[in-house]
Design a protein around this motif. Structure first.
Motif, PDB file in Angstrom:
ATOM      1  N   GLU A 138      17.497 -20.354  -4.078  1.00  0.00           N
ATOM      2  CA  GLU A 138      16.296 -19.519  -4.077  1.00  0.00           C
ATOM      3  C   GLU A 138      15.316 -20.098  -3.057  1.00  0.00           C
ATOM      4  O   GLU A 138      15.086 -21.305  -3.021  1.00  0.00           O
ATOM      5  CB  GLU A 138      15.650 -19.491  -5.464  1.00  0.00           C
ATOM      6  CG  GLU A 138      14.636 -18.371  -5.596  1.00  0.00           C
ATOM      7  CD  GLU A 138      14.211 -18.148  -7.027  1.00  0.00           C
ATOM      8  OE1 GLU A 138      13.018 -18.390  -7.301  1.00  0.00           O
ATOM      9  OE2 GLU A 138      15.056 -17.749  -7.839  1.00  0.00           O
ATOM     10  N   THR A 139      14.747 -19.230  -2.237  1.00  0.00           N
ATOM     11  CA  THR A 139      13.886 -19.697  -1.153  1.00  0.00           C
ATOM     12  C   THR A 139      12.763 -18.714  -0.879  1.00  0.00           C
ATOM     13  O   THR A 139      12.844 -17.548  -1.245  1.00  0.00           O
ATOM     14  CB  THR A 139      14.712 -19.933   0.132  1.00  0.00           C
ATOM     15  OG1 THR A 139      13.883 -20.501   1.122  1.00  0.00           O
ATOM     16  CG2 THR A 139      15.298 -18.644   0.661  1.00  0.00           C
ATOM     17  N   ASN A 140      11.732 -19.196  -0.258  1.00  0.00           N
ATOM     18  CA  ASN A 140      10.643 -18.358   0.257  1.00  0.00           C
ATOM     19  C   ASN A 140      10.846 -18.234   1.759  1.00  0.00           C
ATOM     20  O   ASN A 140      11.231 -19.199   2.415  1.00  0.00           O
ATOM     21  CB  ASN A 140       9.270 -18.989  -0.002  1.00  0.00           C
ATOM     22  CG  ASN A 140       8.943 -19.042  -1.471  1.00  0.00           C
ATOM     23  OD1 ASN A 140       9.203 -18.099  -2.206  1.00  0.00           O
ATOM     24  ND2 ASN A 140       8.386 -20.163  -1.908  1.00  0.00           N
ATOM     25  N   TYR A 141      10.567 -17.071   2.309  1.00  0.00           N
ATOM     26  CA  TYR A 141      10.677 -16.915   3.749  1.00  0.00           C
ATOM     27  C   TYR A 141       9.559 -16.025   4.267  1.00  0.00           C
ATOM     28  O   TYR A 141       8.970 -15.244   3.524  1.00  0.00           O
ATOM     29  CB  TYR A 141      12.058 -16.398   4.167  1.00  0.00           C
ATOM     30  CG  TYR A 141      12.365 -14.980   3.754  1.00  0.00           C
ATOM     31  CD1 TYR A 141      12.147 -13.930   4.632  1.00  0.00           C
ATOM     32  CD2 TYR A 141      12.878 -14.702   2.494  1.00  0.00           C
ATOM     33  CE1 TYR A 141      12.427 -12.625   4.263  1.00  0.00           C
ATOM     34  CE2 TYR A 141      13.157 -13.407   2.111  1.00  0.00           C
ATOM     35  CZ  TYR A 141      12.928 -12.370   2.993  1.00  0.00           C
ATOM     36  OH  TYR A 141      13.202 -11.090   2.624  1.00  0.00           O
ATOM     37  N   GLU A 142       9.296 -16.153   5.535  1.00  0.00           N
ATOM     38  CA  GLU A 142       8.185 -15.462   6.178  1.00  0.00           C
ATOM     39  C   GLU A 142       8.640 -14.099   6.691  1.00  0.00           C
ATOM     40  O   GLU A 142       9.582 -13.994   7.464  1.00  0.00           O
ATOM     41  CB  GLU A 142       7.694 -16.327   7.352  1.00  0.00           C
ATOM     42  CG  GLU A 142       6.488 -15.799   8.044  1.00  0.00           C
ATOM     43  CD  GLU A 142       6.001 -16.725   9.160  1.00  0.00           C
ATOM     44  OE1 GLU A 142       4.984 -16.380   9.769  1.00  0.00           O
ATOM     45  OE2 GLU A 142       6.635 -17.771   9.413  1.00  0.00           O
ATOM     46  N   LEU A 143       7.952 -13.054   6.241  1.00  0.00           N
ATOM     47  CA  LEU A 143       8.213 -11.717   6.766  1.00  0.00           C
ATOM     48  C   LEU A 143       7.426 -11.480   8.049  1.00  0.00           C
ATOM     49  O   LEU A 143       7.920 -10.890   8.994  1.00  0.00           O
ATOM     50  CB  LEU A 143       7.837 -10.642   5.741  1.00  0.00           C
ATOM     51  CG  LEU A 143       8.785 -10.473   4.565  1.00  0.00           C
ATOM     52  CD1 LEU A 143       8.226  -9.459   3.585  1.00  0.00           C
ATOM     53  CD2 LEU A 143      10.158 -10.048   5.032  1.00  0.00           C
ATOM     54  N   ASN A 144       6.163 -11.904   8.042  1.00  0.00           N
ATOM     55  CA  ASN A 144       5.339 -11.918   9.258  1.00  0.00           C
ATOM     56  C   ASN A 144       4.310 -13.034   9.113  1.00  0.00           C
ATOM     57  O   ASN A 144       4.411 -13.838   8.193  1.00  0.00           O
ATOM     58  CB  ASN A 144       4.735 -10.536   9.557  1.00  0.00           C
ATOM     59  CG  ASN A 144       3.585 -10.155   8.653  1.00  0.00           C
ATOM     60  OD1 ASN A 144       2.975 -11.000   7.998  1.00  0.00           O
ATOM     61  ND2 ASN A 144       3.268  -8.881   8.611  1.00  0.00           N
ATOM     62  N   ASP A 145       3.321 -13.055   9.973  1.00  0.00           N
ATOM     63  CA  ASP A 145       2.386 -14.193  10.025  1.00  0.00           C
ATOM     64  C   ASP A 145       1.708 -14.514   8.692  1.00  0.00           C
ATOM     65  O   ASP A 145       1.429 -15.662   8.404  1.00  0.00           O
ATOM     66  CB  ASP A 145       1.310 -13.944  11.084  1.00  0.00           C
ATOM     67  CG  ASP A 145       1.879 -13.964  12.485  1.00  0.00           C
ATOM     68  OD1 ASP A 145       2.976 -14.520  12.653  1.00  0.00           O
ATOM     69  OD2 ASP A 145       1.222 -13.425  13.400  1.00  0.00           O
ATOM     70  N   THR A 146       1.436 -13.519   7.885  1.00  0.00           N
ATOM     71  CA  THR A 146       0.674 -13.769   6.658  1.00  0.00           C
ATOM     72  C   THR A 146       1.409 -13.341   5.390  1.00  0.00           C
ATOM     73  O   THR A 146       0.841 -13.400   4.310  1.00  0.00           O
ATOM     74  CB  THR A 146      -0.662 -13.011   6.714  1.00  0.00           C
ATOM     75  OG1 THR A 146      -0.395 -11.606   6.861  1.00  0.00           O
ATOM     76  CG2 THR A 146      -1.526 -13.511   7.851  1.00  0.00           C
ATOM     77  N   LEU A 147       2.660 -12.898   5.509  1.00  0.00           N
ATOM     78  CA  LEU A 147       3.375 -12.362   4.361  1.00  0.00           C
ATOM     79  C   LEU A 147       4.680 -13.114   4.127  1.00  0.00           C
ATOM     80  O   LEU A 147       5.540 -13.190   5.011  1.00  0.00           O
ATOM     81  CB  LEU A 147       3.662 -10.871   4.592  1.00  0.00           C
ATOM     82  CG  LEU A 147       4.316 -10.104   3.457  1.00  0.00           C
ATOM     83  CD1 LEU A 147       3.416 -10.128   2.221  1.00  0.00           C
ATOM     84  CD2 LEU A 147       4.581  -8.680   3.886  1.00  0.00           C
TER      85      LEU A 147
END
Length: 183
Positions: A92-101
């Protein structure tokens, strides 16, 4: 007179070394006709060094952005590989969709055999994990070598800019003194 700025030495990338004026009298043979042209030549060379310095600083900024990105990608792939070796099925991971999301994702590590890498110019290719690590390691090595070269060039340019500024000041001061004597 054209030989004044002819480089005796250059750095490995061909940037000419600035000459140092020990005695202005040895450089300016005929003050009435030569001085303005010599001063202009020195100022042009100084501007060339400053332009090269600006270009190298941009290269340095680009490399200082690229290198951490490559290292971050290598860390992610190594983490995926370690998770696979430990026998975990999901990650399970977090990833960046764009600069602030940012968002969360669950990766099926058991079935994961490849990753996608941005190569630049809106090109993305799929690589097996081991080939991706190899490619990123090669790019990291090349960028670190380039970083070392850019830093050397910047130091060389800084020294030569200082030399040319001193030369220009010496020429100017010599001319001021010469004109005072004429009056």
């Amino acid at each position: 007179m054209a030989d004044i700025l002819k480089p005796k030495n250059t750095n490995p990338r061909g940037i000419p070394e600035a000459p140092f004026i020990d005695k202005v009298e040895n450089v300016v043979k005929n003050p009435d006709t030569d001085f303005d042209m010599i001063m202009q030549m020195f100022q042009q060379r100084l501007q060339q060094y400053k332009y090269m310095e600006l270009s190298k600083k941009q290269q340095l900024a680009d490399l200082n952005t690229k290198i951490p990105d490559i290292e971050k990608n290598l860390d992610v792939i190594k983490h995926i590989t370690e998770t696979k070796e430990e026998g975990d099925e999901e990650l399970e991971t977090n990833y960046e969709l764009n600069d602030t999301l940012y968002t969360k994702a669950t990766i099926d590590v058991e079935k994961l055999e490849s990753v996608y890498l941005w190569l630049g110019a809106d090109v993305m290719l799929e690589y097996p994990l081991d080939e991706a690590v190899q490619l990123l390691d090669e790019r990291l090595e090349k960028n670190n070598e380039q970083l070392k070269i850019v830093k050397e060039d910047l130091e060389f340019l800084k020294e030569n800019i200082t030399t040319m500024e001193v030369n220009t000041a010496r020429l100017y001061n010599w001319d001021v003194e010469r004109r005072k004597k004429l009056k």
